[in-house]
Design a protein around this motif. Sequence first.
Motif, PDB file in Angstrom:
ATOM      1  N   ILE A 113       0.748  -1.239   0.105  1.00 16.90           N
ATOM      2  CA  ILE A 113      -0.084  -0.129   0.208  1.00 16.90           C
ATOM      3  C   ILE A 113       0.975   1.287   0.008  1.00 16.90           C
ATOM      4  CG2 ILE A 113      -1.538   1.369   1.391  1.00 16.90           C
ATOM      5  CD1 ILE A 113      -2.702  -1.558   2.316  1.00 16.90           C
ATOM      6  N   PHE A 114       2.192   1.263   0.765  1.00 14.49           N
ATOM      7  CA  PHE A 114       2.805   2.424   1.057  1.00 14.49           C
ATOM      8  C   PHE A 114       4.160   2.494   0.166  1.00 14.49           C
ATOM      9  CE2 PHE A 114       0.030   1.924   4.655  1.00 14.49           C
ATOM     10  CZ  PHE A 114      -0.717   3.017   4.675  1.00 14.49           C
ATOM     11  N   GLY A 115       4.545   1.333  -0.146  1.00 14.33           N
ATOM     12  CA  GLY A 115       6.098   1.024  -0.942  1.00 14.33           C
ATOM     13  C   GLY A 115       7.112   1.404   0.169  1.00 14.33           C
ATOM     14  N   ALA A 116       8.176   1.727  -0.417  1.00  9.89           N
ATOM     15  CA  ALA A 116       9.303   2.247   0.214  1.00  9.89           C
ATOM     16  C   ALA A 116       9.849   3.404   0.061  1.00  9.89           C
ATOM     17  CB  ALA A 116      10.382   0.950  -0.061  1.00  9.89           C
ATOM     18  N   GLY A 117       9.629   4.245   0.655  1.00 13.74           N
ATOM     19  CA  GLY A 117       9.883   6.017   0.230  1.00 13.74           C
ATOM     20  C   GLY A 117       9.894   6.802   1.338  1.00 13.74           C
ATOM     21  N   ALA A 118       9.555   8.022   0.998  1.00 16.92           N
ATOM     22  CA  ALA A 118       9.777   9.238   2.168  1.00 16.92           C
ATOM     23  C   ALA A 118       8.580   8.732   3.301  1.00 16.92           C
ATOM     24  CB  ALA A 118       9.580  10.505   1.441  1.00 16.92           C
ATOM     25  N   ALA A 119       7.342   8.566   2.920  1.00 17.68           N
ATOM     26  CA  ALA A 119       6.315   8.361   3.964  1.00 17.68           C
ATOM     27  C   ALA A 119       6.813   7.260   4.741  1.00 17.68           C
ATOM     28  CB  ALA A 119       5.105   8.241   3.108  1.00 17.68           C
ATOM     29  N   THR A 120       7.076   5.815   4.081  1.00 20.32           N
ATOM     30  CA  THR A 120       7.381   4.987   5.016  1.00 20.32           C
ATOM     31  C   THR A 120       8.633   5.171   5.832  1.00 20.32           C
ATOM     32  OG1 THR A 120       8.402   3.845   2.968  1.00 20.32           O
ATOM     33  CG2 THR A 120       6.104   3.120   3.673  1.00 20.32           C
ATOM     34  N   ASP A 121       9.462   5.706   5.322  1.00 17.83           N
ATOM     35  CA  ASP A 121      10.715   6.233   6.037  1.00 17.83           C
ATOM     36  C   ASP A 121      10.374   7.008   7.179  1.00 17.83           C
ATOM     37  OD1 ASP A 121      12.236   5.027   4.141  1.00 17.83           O
ATOM     38  OD2 ASP A 121      13.547   6.677   3.520  1.00 17.83           O
ATOM     39  N   ALA A 122       9.455   7.788   7.049  1.00 10.86           N
ATOM     40  CA  ALA A 122       9.103   8.754   8.107  1.00 10.86           C
ATOM     41  C   ALA A 122       8.102   8.143   9.275  1.00 10.86           C
ATOM     42  CB  ALA A 122       7.908   9.815   7.491  1.00 10.86           C
ATOM     43  N   PHE A 123       7.473   6.894   8.893  1.00 10.21           N
ATOM     44  CA  PHE A 123       6.539   6.355   9.698  1.00 10.21           C
ATOM     45  C   PHE A 123       7.509   5.275  10.631  1.00 10.21           C
ATOM     46  CE2 PHE A 123       4.902   2.202  10.859  1.00 10.21           C
ATOM     47  CZ  PHE A 123       3.911   2.597  12.100  1.00 10.21           C
ATOM     48  N   PHE A 124       8.529   4.705   9.954  1.00 10.94           N
ATOM     49  CA  PHE A 124       9.371   3.805  10.588  1.00 10.94           C
ATOM     50  C   PHE A 124      10.553   4.454  11.672  1.00 10.94           C
ATOM     51  CE2 PHE A 124       8.816   0.955   6.467  1.00 10.94           C
ATOM     52  CZ  PHE A 124       8.000   0.237   6.981  1.00 10.94           C
ATOM     53  N   VAL A 125      10.788   5.751  11.264  1.00 10.73           N
ATOM     54  CA  VAL A 125      11.687   6.384  12.120  1.00 10.73           C
ATOM     55  C   VAL A 125      10.640   6.782  13.393  1.00 10.73           C
ATOM     56  CG1 VAL A 125      12.653   8.605  12.504  1.00 10.73           C
ATOM     57  CG2 VAL A 125      13.211   7.380  10.749  1.00 10.73           C
ATOM     58  N   ALA A 126       9.368   7.567  13.119  1.00 10.85           N
ATOM     59  CA  ALA A 126       8.556   7.669  14.195  1.00 10.85           C
ATOM     60  C   ALA A 126       8.252   6.509  15.011  1.00 10.85           C
ATOM     61  CB  ALA A 126       7.162   8.341  13.589  1.00 10.85           C
ATOM     62  N   PHE A 127       8.044   5.347  14.531  1.00 13.00           N
ATOM     63  CA  PHE A 127       7.754   4.138  15.660  1.00 13.00           C
ATOM     64  C   PHE A 127       8.798   3.413  15.919  1.00 13.00           C
ATOM     65  CE2 PHE A 127       6.053  -0.521  15.137  1.00 13.00           C
ATOM     66  CZ  PHE A 127       5.488  -0.358  16.439  1.00 13.00           C
ATOM     67  N   LYS A 128      10.042   3.758  15.298  1.00 11.20           N
ATOM     68  CA  LYS A 128      11.460   3.171  16.158  1.00 11.20           C
ATOM     69  C   LYS A 128      11.322   3.598  17.383  1.00 11.20           C
ATOM     70  CE  LYS A 128      14.577   2.271  13.180  1.00 11.20           C
ATOM     71  NZ  LYS A 128      14.741   0.699  13.029  1.00 11.20           N
ATOM     72  N   LEU A 129      11.178   4.758  17.791  1.00  8.25           N
ATOM     73  CA  LEU A 129      11.558   5.199  19.046  1.00  8.25           C
ATOM     74  C   LEU A 129      10.601   4.530  20.240  1.00  8.25           C
ATOM     75  CD1 LEU A 129      12.280   9.193  18.472  1.00  8.25           C
ATOM     76  CD2 LEU A 129      13.819   7.436  19.083  1.00  8.25           C
ATOM     77  N   PRO A 130       9.399   4.707  19.954  1.00  9.77           N
ATOM     78  CA  PRO A 130       8.509   3.955  21.165  1.00  9.77           C
ATOM     79  C   PRO A 130       8.754   2.300  20.854  1.00  9.77           C
ATOM     80  CG  PRO A 130       7.052   4.763  19.195  1.00  9.77           C
ATOM     81  CD  PRO A 130       8.514   5.623  18.935  1.00  9.77           C
TER      82      PRO A 130
END
Length: 525
Positions: free
Chosen positions: A44-61
């Motif tokens: 659905i989202f691929g591997a790009g800027a949006a998913t990079d943003a989510f993975f960084v945001a999720f990585k901390l919690p």
Amino acid sequence: MMRGVYSGQSTTSMNLLKALATVSSLTLLSRILAFVRDVLIARIFGAGAATDAFFVAFKLPNLLRRLFAEGAFSQAFVPIFGEYRNRKGHDETKLLVDHVTTMLALILFLVTLVGIVAAPILVYISAPGFIKDVEKFDLTVQLLRITSPYIFFISLVAVAAGILNTYNKFWVPAFAPVLLNLCFIGGALWLAPYFDPPILVLAWAVFVAGFVQLVFQIPFLKKIGMLPSIRFSLKDEGMWRVIRQMGPAVFGVSIAQISLILNTIFASFLVAGSVSWLYYADRLMEFPTGMLGVALGTILLPSLSKLHASNDMTEYSKLLDWGLRLTFLLALPAALALGMIAVPLLATFFQHGEFSSHDVLMSRNALVGYSVGLIGLILVKILAPGFYAKQDIRTPVKIGIVTLLATQAMNALFIGWIQHAGLALSIGLGACLNSAILFHFLRKRGIYRPEPGWVKFFLKVALALLALGLALWFGKGSEQHWLEAHGWARILHLSALVVGGVLVYFAVLFVLGFRLKDFAKRGAN
């Protein structure tokens, strides 16, 4: 090979192999759903800027989840909680639970507020490369503010897990991650179109999942009389012992996770997609680390803590030996398979929609790097409890400092050579160094004394690994075949590879004399 080495201790004891099977089975279910989740995210989202943003945001919690649910809190709390349960009775044990939970909840509330208010600073620190793309940076900040409360929920889930595991209710905490993946899947499948941008649905799925996992465990805590009440006291020595242990334990047990955060900083400066390639490789690597490393560490710690409390160091050593043999028996073939069939795995699970063949090959490079150090990543989760059950925090912390420095030195060395794959390789090699030093000190201090038969054990495992390697080599075909194949052709071929590899490996072990009952091990209730 091992008959008689691991005899049962009493008819009232808990069979640890059965407990391992239970936890591993639920972890398998969670990992399968996690793959479904990641396939959907990739599609659905691929591997790009949006998913990079989510993975960084999720990585901390998510780092907090790993530290607490699978690391530091368990290592600090379970030995002390077990000591109270065995020596001080129900009322004092319940009081400890109340005071620890109340204090931790207050601390976590403040941490959550910091995560929300200071989100721009945290993103700048964890992914400084994003600053050059204002839209990407702002999206990451927005996502982090939504996911930050997960820290509060999942840390309290860890309190419940520590209590339930000590009471041998292993299946309840093991099932909780299933709920996280179900929230992700439901959000991605049905709710994404209602969000702008759609990636926001993943952040809200994290928020909801944290709450649901906490509520799920409440009835089971109530049933054993350990549902926490709000009681605040600064005079509870047991509570302060837990808190004092937790700080160093966060660092000592979770060096690999801290290194993953530092790797995100390095990866944020690389080409777009690097963070996502590392993430998808990490997801596959977590499959064996969760099913074996986390599961074994979870069931070993309560029994090791009880054996330490009763000063039975002979059985303490035998229990560590049992864990180490199971680790080598199961982790070595997993590492070999991850490295050899990286492309088949990644292509089958993730090459759909926006996830291209180039993404597969880039993720493959990271997965091969991780596979080199898989045995180390799992061994750390077996060896560290050998110290924490004895409430020895200082030794793993010192080893962790050395490991962290070595890992970052390897990052600097490898990143210019093999880019993001070098970051994965440094994590694995760092974990191997960590486990080697932990093992050295367990032996040096007489905490662990190997049982007879290790040389024959390794020779037999080596022969089975050779057979497995040959089966995978001749069975996998070319990488181009996997990149061009579609749907069921991939699924059936990969299934045949996996099932065939498992049959070959364990058939060779069976012929060489390995039997499941030889690994039956009992731990005290």
